[in-house]
Motif scaffolding. Structure first.
Motif, PDB file in Angstrom:
ATOM      1  N   MET A 122       0.836  -1.189   0.000  1.00 43.02           N
ATOM      2  CA  MET A 122       0.000   0.000   0.000  1.00 43.02           C
ATOM      3  C   MET A 122       0.869   1.237   0.000  1.00 43.02           C
ATOM      4  N   ASN A 123       0.465   2.250  -0.751  1.00 47.40           N
ATOM      5  CA  ASN A 123       1.207   3.500  -0.817  1.00 47.40           C
ATOM      6  C   ASN A 123       0.629   4.459   0.211  1.00 47.40           C
ATOM      7  N   ILE A 124       1.293   4.582   1.363  1.00 46.41           N
ATOM      8  CA  ILE A 124       0.801   5.415   2.453  1.00 46.41           C
ATOM      9  C   ILE A 124       1.001   6.886   2.117  1.00 46.41           C
ATOM     10  N   SER A 125      -0.024   7.689   2.342  1.00 48.59           N
ATOM     11  CA  SER A 125       0.099   9.130   2.215  1.00 48.59           C
ATOM     12  C   SER A 125      -0.845   9.765   3.211  1.00 48.59           C
ATOM     13  N   VAL A 126      -0.795  11.088   3.302  1.00 47.83           N
ATOM     14  CA  VAL A 126      -1.657  11.798   4.235  1.00 47.83           C
ATOM     15  C   VAL A 126      -2.955  12.151   3.545  1.00 47.83           C
ATOM     16  N   SER A 127      -4.064  11.909   4.231  1.00 47.49           N
ATOM     17  CA  SER A 127      -5.376  12.129   3.647  1.00 47.49           C
ATOM     18  C   SER A 127      -5.853  13.550   3.891  1.00 47.49           C
ATOM     19  N   ASN A 128      -6.560  14.094   2.901  1.00 45.21           N
ATOM     20  CA  ASN A 128      -7.221  15.382   3.057  1.00 45.21           C
ATOM     21  C   ASN A 128      -8.711  15.213   3.293  1.00 45.21           C
ATOM     22  N   HIS A 129      -9.161  13.967   3.502  1.00 44.78           N
ATOM     23  CA  HIS A 129     -10.575  13.700   3.724  1.00 44.78           C
ATOM     24  C   HIS A 129     -11.028  14.320   5.039  1.00 44.78           C
ATOM     25  N   LEU A 130     -12.141  15.028   5.001  1.00 45.36           N
ATOM     26  CA  LEU A 130     -12.650  15.699   6.183  1.00 45.36           C
ATOM     27  C   LEU A 130     -13.799  14.921   6.791  1.00 45.36           C
ATOM     28  N   PRO A 131     -13.901  14.888   8.136  1.00 47.72           N
ATOM     29  CA  PRO A 131     -15.051  14.250   8.769  1.00 47.72           C
ATOM     30  C   PRO A 131     -16.347  14.869   8.267  1.00 47.72           C
ATOM     31  N   GLY A 132     -17.352  14.052   8.044  1.00 49.16           N
ATOM     32  CA  GLY A 132     -18.630  14.545   7.572  1.00 49.16           C
ATOM     33  C   GLY A 132     -18.771  14.529   6.068  1.00 49.16           C
ATOM     34  N   VAL A 175      -4.110   8.719   7.597  1.00 49.15           N
ATOM     35  CA  VAL A 175      -3.570   7.765   6.626  1.00 49.15           C
ATOM     36  C   VAL A 175      -4.568   7.583   5.491  1.00 49.15           C
ATOM     37  N   LYS A 176      -4.138   7.854   4.278  1.00 51.14           N
ATOM     38  CA  LYS A 176      -4.980   7.622   3.108  1.00 51.14           C
ATOM     39  C   LYS A 176      -4.853   6.159   2.715  1.00 51.14           C
ATOM     40  N   LEU A 177      -5.958   5.434   2.774  1.00 49.11           N
ATOM     41  CA  LEU A 177      -5.911   3.987   2.616  1.00 49.11           C
ATOM     42  C   LEU A 177      -5.874   3.526   1.168  1.00 49.11           C
ATOM     43  N   HIS A 216     -17.526 -16.054  18.980  1.00 49.37           N
ATOM     44  CA  HIS A 216     -18.669 -16.941  18.770  1.00 49.37           C
ATOM     45  C   HIS A 216     -19.370 -16.626  17.449  1.00 49.37           C
ATOM     46  N   ASP A 217     -19.207 -17.490  16.441  1.00 47.59           N
ATOM     47  CA  ASP A 217     -19.971 -17.424  15.186  1.00 47.59           C
ATOM     48  C   ASP A 217     -20.071 -16.001  14.646  1.00 47.59           C
ATOM     49  N   LEU A 218     -18.945 -15.405  14.406  1.00 47.92           N
ATOM     50  CA  LEU A 218     -18.864 -13.983  14.049  1.00 47.92           C
ATOM     51  C   LEU A 218     -18.790 -13.802  12.536  1.00 47.92           C
ATOM     52  N   ASP A 219     -19.515 -12.814  12.023  1.00 45.47           N
ATOM     53  CA  ASP A 219     -19.480 -12.437  10.609  1.00 45.47           C
ATOM     54  C   ASP A 219     -19.016 -10.987  10.489  1.00 45.47           C
ATOM     55  N   LEU A 220     -18.179 -10.714   9.489  1.00 42.61           N
ATOM     56  CA  LEU A 220     -17.690  -9.349   9.271  1.00 42.61           C
ATOM     57  C   LEU A 220     -17.204  -9.216   7.837  1.00 42.61           C
ATOM     58  N   VAL A 221     -17.631  -8.146   7.162  1.00 44.01           N
ATOM     59  CA  VAL A 221     -17.165  -7.846   5.807  1.00 44.01           C
ATOM     60  C   VAL A 221     -16.586  -6.431   5.806  1.00 44.01           C
ATOM     61  N   VAL A 222     -15.400  -6.285   5.227  1.00 45.21           N
ATOM     62  CA  VAL A 222     -14.721  -4.995   5.148  1.00 45.21           C
ATOM     63  C   VAL A 222     -14.315  -4.755   3.698  1.00 45.21           C
ATOM     64  N   HIS A 223     -14.607  -3.550   3.194  1.00 45.64           N
ATOM     65  CA  HIS A 223     -14.285  -3.200   1.813  1.00 45.64           C
ATOM     66  C   HIS A 223     -13.051  -2.306   1.754  1.00 45.64           C
ATOM     67  N   CYS A 224     -12.417  -2.282   0.597  1.00 43.52           N
ATOM     68  CA  CYS A 224     -11.231  -1.442   0.439  1.00 43.52           C
ATOM     69  C   CYS A 224     -11.621   0.024   0.630  1.00 43.52           C
ATOM     70  N   GLY A 225     -10.724   0.756   1.258  1.00 42.92           N
ATOM     71  CA  GLY A 225     -10.969   2.159   1.552  1.00 42.92           C
ATOM     72  C   GLY A 225     -11.693   2.408   2.849  1.00 42.92           C
ATOM     73  N   GLU A 226     -12.198   1.355   3.494  1.00 39.65           N
ATOM     74  CA  GLU A 226     -12.950   1.535   4.738  1.00 39.65           C
ATOM     75  C   GLU A 226     -12.027   1.620   5.948  1.00 39.65           C
ATOM     76  N   ARG A 227     -12.462   2.434   6.901  1.00 43.41           N
ATOM     77  CA  ARG A 227     -11.821   2.523   8.211  1.00 43.41           C
ATOM     78  C   ARG A 227     -12.908   2.203   9.229  1.00 43.41           C
ATOM     79  N   ILE A 228     -12.757   1.095   9.941  1.00 40.34           N
ATOM     80  CA  ILE A 228     -13.810   0.589  10.818  1.00 40.34           C
ATOM     81  C   ILE A 228     -13.316   0.572  12.258  1.00 40.34           C
ATOM     82  N   GLY A 229     -14.185   0.959  13.172  1.00 37.19           N
ATOM     83  CA  GLY A 229     -13.877   0.872  14.588  1.00 37.19           C
ATOM     84  C   GLY A 229     -14.648  -0.266  15.228  1.00 37.19           C
ATOM     85  N   ILE A 230     -13.958  -1.091  16.012  1.00 32.36           N
ATOM     86  CA  ILE A 230     -14.609  -2.119  16.819  1.00 32.36           C
ATOM     87  C   ILE A 230     -14.406  -1.722  18.275  1.00 32.36           C
TER      88      ILE A 230
END
Length: 255
Positions: free
Chosen positions: A1-11, A207-209, A38-52
């Protein structure tokens, strides 16, 4: 992955779902006779940032270890970039972890998993363990220093001399030096002063994903609210659904 700084703003408008990076179905995992997940399901797509989010001891770290093949046993399906990497760990934890890493995983564990005698720069270099990352390590280190400016003056300093917050920056920076398509960041604010913990989370948000994805396990829910694409509550080894951070916290406390 090519790490760079993101300019994405919250909202900003949510991105459309893209290619699946991670697909977990029916995952159960644990250590010895103890079942933690216990019997856990999870799907994550590229570009997503998820909090658990969830309290300590409810399975966040075990979920990460299971994805990395480090639990004592497990069953269910784990697909990373479409490749099945989940299997029964009857031959011992870690036996297939190198294959999972090659498939695109980077696990950034909680705490200070570092070598105290090595310098900051040596730690960052150790994260560039693929041939492509090693050739590009100078540029990658510059991008890490954009994300963690305090490390600029510390590159030649042994990590054992650093503060807790600085060591956490080194640990995360080392993980970001890789070519991973899925970053698992475990409790990045654990044990840090509130101001330092917030600065570490801010850096992760910068981090720009690109085509990669990031899952952050965190007990301090307020640090993630409004900052990630999705928040999922976790309670006694089960994911409790997606919600705002505040609602997710309420869900797993009442489960």
């Amino acid at each position: 992955m090519n790490i760079s700084v993101s300019n994405h703003l919250p909202g900003a408008p949510a991105r459309q779902p893209q290619r699946e990076v991670l697909n977990v179905k029916g995952l159960s995992a644990g250590y010895g006779p103890v079942r933690v997940i216990h019997d856990l399901d999870l799907v994550v797509h590229c570009g997503e940032r998820i909090g658990i989010v969830g309290l300590n001891g409810h399975g966040k770290s075990t979920l990460f270890y299971a994805i990395a093949g480090l639990t004592g046993w497990q069953r269910g399906s784990i697909k990373l970039n479409g490749r099945e990497v989940g299997r029964t760990r009857s031959q011992g934890p870690g036996r297939y972890t190198h294959e999972i890493v090659r498939a695109g995983l980077a696990l950034i564990p909680q705490g200070d998993e570092i070598f105290h005698g090595l310098t900051v720069e040596e730690h960052l270099d150790s994260g560039a363990y693929t041939a492509a990352a090693w050739r590009d390590r100078a540029a990658r280190k510059l991008r890490i220093l954009e994300i963690f400016p305090p490390l600029r003056k510390l590159m030649g300093v042994p990590v054992g001399r650093l503060s807790g917050g600085e060591r956490r920056m080194v640990s995360i920076g080392r993980g970001l030096m890789t070519d991973a398509s899925l970053f698992l960041v475990d409790e990045p604010s654990l044990g840090l002063a509130p101001k330092i913990g917030k600065s570490v989370i801010n850096a992760l948000m910068a981090v720009k994903l690109g085509n990669a994805a990031m899952i952050i396990a965190e007990q301090n829910v307020a640090l993630l609210e409004g900052r990630v694409d999705r928040v999922i509550g976790m309670h006694v080894g089960k994911l409790k659904g997606e919600a705002s951070a505040a609602l997710a916290l309420n869900v797993y406390r009442k489960a």
